[in-house]
Write a protein that holds these residues in place. Structure first.
Motif, mmCIF file in Angstrom:
data_model
loop_
_atom_site.group_PDB
_atom_site.id
_atom_site.type_symbol
_atom_site.label_atom_id
_atom_site.label_comp_id
_atom_site.label_asym_id
_atom_site.label_seq_id
_atom_site.Cartn_x
_atom_site.Cartn_y
_atom_site.Cartn_z
ATOM 1 N N THR B 52 0.913 -1.142 -0.037
ATOM 2 C CA THR B 52 0.043 0.021 -0.007
ATOM 3 C C THR B 52 1.021 1.305 -0.029
ATOM 4 O O THR B 52 0.721 2.238 -0.612
ATOM 5 C CB THR B 52 -0.830 -0.062 1.270
ATOM 6 O OG1 THR B 52 -1.860 -1.287 1.113
ATOM 7 C CG2 THR B 52 -1.496 1.465 1.068
ATOM 8 N N GLN B 94 -7.594 0.119 -0.222
ATOM 9 C CA GLN B 94 -7.656 -1.007 0.762
ATOM 10 C C GLN B 94 -8.931 -1.077 1.507
ATOM 11 O O GLN B 94 -9.933 -2.004 1.353
ATOM 12 C CB GLN B 94 -6.460 -1.300 1.425
ATOM 13 C CG GLN B 94 -6.438 -2.670 2.376
ATOM 14 C CD GLN B 94 -5.269 -2.851 2.723
ATOM 15 O OE1 GLN B 94 -4.020 -2.212 2.528
ATOM 16 N NE2 GLN B 94 -4.762 -4.021 3.451
ATOM 17 N N ASP B 188 -5.859 -1.539 -4.883
ATOM 18 C CA ASP B 188 -5.408 -1.946 -3.575
ATOM 19 C C ASP B 188 -6.402 -3.136 -3.049
ATOM 20 O O ASP B 188 -7.337 -2.752 -2.425
ATOM 21 C CB ASP B 188 -5.284 -0.757 -2.676
ATOM 22 C CG ASP B 188 -4.274 -1.395 -1.546
ATOM 23 O OD1 ASP B 188 -4.079 -2.487 -1.199
ATOM 24 O OD2 ASP B 188 -3.651 -0.420 -0.783
ATOM 25 N N GLU B 189 -6.089 -4.274 -3.367
ATOM 26 C CA GLU B 189 -6.819 -5.342 -2.812
ATOM 27 C C GLU B 189 -8.343 -5.119 -3.139
ATOM 28 O O GLU B 189 -9.371 -5.132 -2.377
ATOM 29 C CB GLU B 189 -6.784 -5.584 -1.372
ATOM 30 C CG GLU B 189 -5.376 -5.632 -0.941
ATOM 31 C CD GLU B 189 -5.125 -6.350 0.497
ATOM 32 O OE1 GLU B 189 -6.100 -6.813 1.176
ATOM 33 O OE2 GLU B 189 -3.952 -6.091 1.065
HETATM 34 MG MG LIG Z 1 -1.921 -2.768 2.288
#
Ligand SMILES: [Mg+2]
Ligand SMILES: Nc1ncnc2c1ncn2[C@@H]1O[C@H](COP(=O)(O)OP(=O)(O)OP(=O)(O)O)[C@@H](O)[C@H]1O
Lengths: 322, 266, 358
Positions: B52, B94, B188-189
């Motif tokens: 991240t 995220q 992010d994810e």
């Molecule tokens: Mg992360």
């Protein structure tokens, strides 16, 4: 040139030429500073433990002082009728503290619990509402006229050299210092105190210490109530118990900006700086602009300070994440 | 591997020797890699590896102490957020970072902010509304509606996003990023916390975006299956350091990677 | 006719983006306008205009301003009173300094001057947020009050320190000064406030409003998708101050006529306007009006009931008012931070699907 002389040179020359007067001014400033510090201390305690910015801290002090006077004069609540037995100061103080604990419980139950996890700004506004409720309630119960408060703190003054010293002020400073020491011991050496500090650092950790969050909040708000009580006693004894007390307490806000929202030493040092700063500014620079700069000096000082050091003198640096 | 790093001409972005610390914590240590035009580039690694943080460096939210970023020929010691956004880098977060109080439609419309004509939406025009501002709004609304139907979220157009389930929120967030018509999309994810069906949908969207619009994608993902299926190349971070870089198959066979994943309890 | 969207299909995006997408709401608006422009002037008395309608409109405008800053952009201000004072003083200085200037222009310029001052005090928002900012706005409140009180130039050196609005006309009708008819002042306020409120509504439903709300809801994400937080906040500060300033100018010129600035626009006014937007609804334009009506009417009702009907003392009623409003604030923040406007909206949603709630 003339202007610069007036603003920069003349006041300094004044200070140096009449040092004893200057010292008296600083002393006077320190005294209001102690009061600001006490209110700010209440803010910091609550903010650290619950993340709530308690706007009503000043009204807490007013409410405590009103209750104390009411008990000492034997006033029957809601009637202004003074037919109850008059209580000695120490009994009344203990009873008032119990009232403040009751208040803490009520606040937790009625205001904080339903708002937990809300935005900080919503919490903050709710404490503005709380301030109004308490102010109205205090006045409804005990009446709103200015009341004298005398819990037996000695008064009078004496001279050291040319400097006049108020005995009351020395006591006030002493009591405030004593309170800070008691709090420090409480937070440093008792189990509950350590748990409270843990909460301030990390809510999860606090839960593992085994104290439910709701109790922690009640304890902290009670401690803040105690601090408010002390502030209320001293302020009330000095200038009477009245509404303006809660407004003066607004000055604790700039104190916090100066000292940092999370720092106890910051609250104390910040309070003293603001107290001295505004007195000195008023006495030496006030006349240049027709006075009363005490009303805003603290706020503007805080504002300027914010631009350079938003986290305050002692506060934690603000880090943001995504 | 060294060879693939040399192929700078077609890289849309490369990070070079980036080091980022927070006080004593060294989140990224001397990491370099590039992202080529049109590819899906996965960034993987155990928790706390610095993935991240890497995205945050790329779009200018964190400022690295060392290293530089090459983006479309510009060399930057550090990006600035609006520079990155203006240059065509969009991202998702995220932990969903939608604007909770606004509807799905408004959230996605915010993604268009840099595409709007400044004069048409200037203060006075917007106060009057009818005329240039309305024209501009309708124009962009049409584009946003395309995204809404692409992501199959027509039914929640007017719903405040705070009330949506998590999976849908992630989808809306993708929509907001797509609204900017990015050249480089940082995800992010995007599939964290989704059920199987939602994951499949999300995979499909990502592949479609890449195929239809030619958008370059950098993707952080923990699900190895997804990474293997989607990505063209993978860079692996561990404790802030790059430990592998290559095709999914290469990375999977890399001993460092195997050790890193076995060494860290998941 | 049922309150329904059904059968009212939108055939264009512009229809869908209208302020009142549902036809019945349009009619409600028409009824409201008929009442405001015809019924109220027809039946209203001097007291009704002066004590209720005019202050409601002026406070609604101030609340619109604060709502832009706090409700839409998420920046708390406790300095509304101070900025209203700027508007009032600017209005006074402009009318006395330039006697020929058109009164409408005076009001707008007062707003613009206040916007400039607001911009100045908004600068700290570059680095601070939330209640930190509240302290900055307190600085504005106290400093401005002091400034207008101490510097005699702002009062044209009148010995009493009060500022008095000279008479002015719009289209040949006197709207300020002792001889201006209350109904004329009301109608002028109504038109002016409605136009400005409309402009505010347009702002918040368009791109600028979205940028404010984005900053409010998640400033970091907003920045990363290309909004400039500082510019956006400063814009909110100045637009908000513009509205608050115009409200202050109107309060002096159309409502009070003559004021002691520091007293008329003290910190209690700041709280009052804040309460309006909390009770009416944070982030709701209609809420500013509903809240203003509520906060002006409630004390009158309370006093009438408690003092008039129950025979209580006036001070007791005042204390009760404090508790009442404080309690109401807490209640709304807990139960419905979007205020009365939102409660109304929920009622409408229920109505829309009635009688089949699922
Ligand atoms: Mg992360
Ligand atoms: N703003 C910050 N301040 C301090 N430390 C930070 C900050 N942001 C990240 N870190 C630290 O940097 C390291 C890398 O964090 P990062 O969030 O980049 O990891 P990650 O690879 O995304 O992990 P995850 O898979 O859990 O999301 C961690 O040790 C984290 O605690």
């Amino acid at each position: 040139m003339e202007f610069l002389n007036l603003v920069l040179v003349a006041p300094i020359v004044d200070m140096i030429e009449y040092p004893s007067f200057f010292i008296e001014v600083v002393f006077g400033g320190l005294m209001s500073g102690v009061m600001y510090s006490l209110v700010a201390l209440g803010f910091v305690l609550i903010f650290k433990a619950s993340g709530v910015f308690n706007f009503s801290q000043g009204v807490f002090a007013l409410f405590a002082a009103l209750t104390l006077v009411g008990l000492m004069t034997g006033t029957v609540p809601f009637t202004l009728n003074k037919s109850l037995p008059e209580l000695p100061a120490w009994v009344a103080i203990i009873l008032t503290f119990i009232v403040m604990i009751g208040l803490a419980i009520a606040v937790e139950r009625i205001v904080l619990r339903p708002l937990v996890n809300q935005d900080h700004i919503i919490m903050f506004m709710s404490t503005i509402g709380l301030a109004f409720v308490l102010e109205g309630l205090g006045d409804t119960i005990w009446g709103s006229e200015v009341k004298a408060l005398d819990v037996g703190i000695p008064t009078g003054n004496f001279l050291i050299g040319e400097i006049q010293i108020q005995i009351f002020d020395l006591w006030a400073a002493g009591i405030a210092a004593f309170l800070v020491v008691v709090l420090a011991v409480f937070f440093q050496y008792t189990r509950t105190g350590r748990a409270l500090r843990a909460v301030a650092d990390d809510h999860q950790a606090a839960l593992s210490v085994g104290i439910p969050l709701k109790n922690i909040w009640i304890i902290v708000w009670s401690v803040a109530g105690l601090v408010a009580l002390v502030a209320g006693i001293m302020w009330g004894s000095k200038s009477g118990v009245q509404f303006s007390l809660s407004l003066i307490a607004l000055k604790a806000l700039p104190v916090l900006i100066l000292g940092g929202f999370t720092s106890v030493p910051g609250a104390i040092v910040g309070g003293l700086i603001i107290g001295v700063g505004e007195k000195v500014a008023e006495v030496y620079w006030g006349p240049l602009v027709d006075g009363a700069i005490e009303n805003w000096f603290a706020y503007v000082l805080a504002l300027v300070f914010l631009l350079f050091r938003p986290q305050g003198l002692f506060g934690d640096k603000i880090i943001e994440r995504v | 591997m060294a060879l693939s790093e040399q192929s700078i001409p077609e890289a849309i972005l490369s990070v070079e020797n980036i080091t980022l610390s927070f006080g004593a914590v060294r989140a990224i240590r001397d990491v370099s890699f590039d992202i080529k035009k049109g590819e899906i580039r996965a960034i993987i690694g155990p928790n706390g590896a610095g993935k991240t943080s890497m995205l945050n460096v790329i779009n200018g939210f964190y400022h690295p102490q060392q290293g530089q970023i090459l983006f479309r020929g510009m060399v930057r010691k550090r990006m600035r957020p609006h520079e990155a956004a203006g240059g065509g880098i969009a991202r998702t977060f995220q932990n969903v970072a939608l604007f909770k109080g606004m509807s799905t439609l408004d959230n996605i419309m915010t993604g268009r902010n840099l595409k709007m004509n400044k004069w048409n939406v200037s203060l006075l025009a917007a106060m009057f509304y009818y005329g240039p501002t309305q024209k501009e709004e309708i124009l962009h609304r049409q584009f946003v509606e395309k995204i809404i139907s692409f992501l199959e979220i027509e039914a929640i157009r007017k719903t405040p996003v705070g009330r949506l389930p998590y999976g849908l929120q992630k989808r809306v967030e993708l929509g907001r990023a797509l609204a900017a018509e990015p050249d480089l999309l940082l995800l992010d994810e995007p599939m964290a916390g989704m059920n199987l069906e939602e994951k499949e949908d999300m995979c499909r969207f990502i592949l479609d975006v890449n195929a239809e619009f030619g958008t370059t994608i950098a993707l952080i993902e923990h699900d190895m299956g997804v990474v293997m299926d989607l990505s063209d190349r993978v860079v692996v971070l561990d404790h802030g350091e790059k430990i592998a870089d290559g095709t999914p198959a290469e990375v999977k066979a890399n001993q460092n990677v195997i050790d890193a994943y076995l060494g860290v309890a998941h | 006719m049922l309150y329904r969207e059904s059968g009212q299909f939108k055939t264009s995006y512009s229809a869908d983006q209208a302020i009142f997408p549902i036809r019945q709401d349009n009619w409600a608006m028409v009824v409201f306008l008929l009442v405001a422009f015809i019924a109220v002037p027809y039946f209203g008395t001097e007291y009704f205009f002066q004590a209720i309608m005019i202050p409601v409109l002026i406070f609604a405008l101030a609340a619109t301003g604060l709502n832009i800053l706090t409700g839409y952009c998420g920046q708390l201000s406790l300095g509304t009173g101070g900025f209203m004072a700027v508007g009032a003083v600017a209005c006074y200085k402009l009318t006395t300094g330039f006697p020929e200037m058109n009164f409408v222009l005076v009001l707008l310029l007062s707003g613009i001057i206040t916007a400039g001052v607001g911009l100045l005090f908004g600068i700290p928002s570059l680095r601070i947020k939330g209640f930190y900012l509240a302290v900055a706005t307190l600085a504005a409140q106290f400093f401005l009050s002091w400034l207008f009180n101490k510097v005699a130039w702002f009062q044209n050196y009148t010995p009493s320190g009060t500022i008095t609005m000279p008479p002015r006309e719009v289209f040949g009708i006197a709207v300020t000064g002792a001889n201006a008819d209350a109904m004329d002042r009301y109608l002028f306020c109504l038109v002016f406030v409605l136009i400005l409120a409309m402009a505010a509504k347009n702002l918040v439903r368009g791109p600028i409003g979205r940028s404010w709300m984005a900053i409010r809801d998640m400033d970091i994400a907003a920045e990363l998708i290309g909004f400039r937080p500082f510019q956006t906040k400063l814009m909110a500060f100045s637009v908000s101050s513009f509205y608050v300033g115009v409200a202050g100018a109107m309060a002096l010129s159309l409502w009070l006529g003559s004021v002691e600035t520091a007293e008329a626009f003290d910190i209690n006014v700041s709280f009052q306007v804040l309460f309006i937007i909390i009770i009416g609804g944070l982030g709701s334009m209609m809420g500013s009006f509903v809240g203003a009506a509520f906060i002006i009417l409630m004390p009158i009702v309370l006093t009438n009931v408690m003092v008039g009907a129950l025979g209580m003392q006036a001070v007791t009623a005042k204390h009760f008012e404090f508790m009442f409003f404080g309690g109401l604030i807490i209640f709304f923040l807990i139960v419905e931070p979007h205020g009365i406007a939102r409660l109304w909206q929920i009622a409408k949603e229920k109505l829309r699907i009635w009688p089949f709630p699922h």
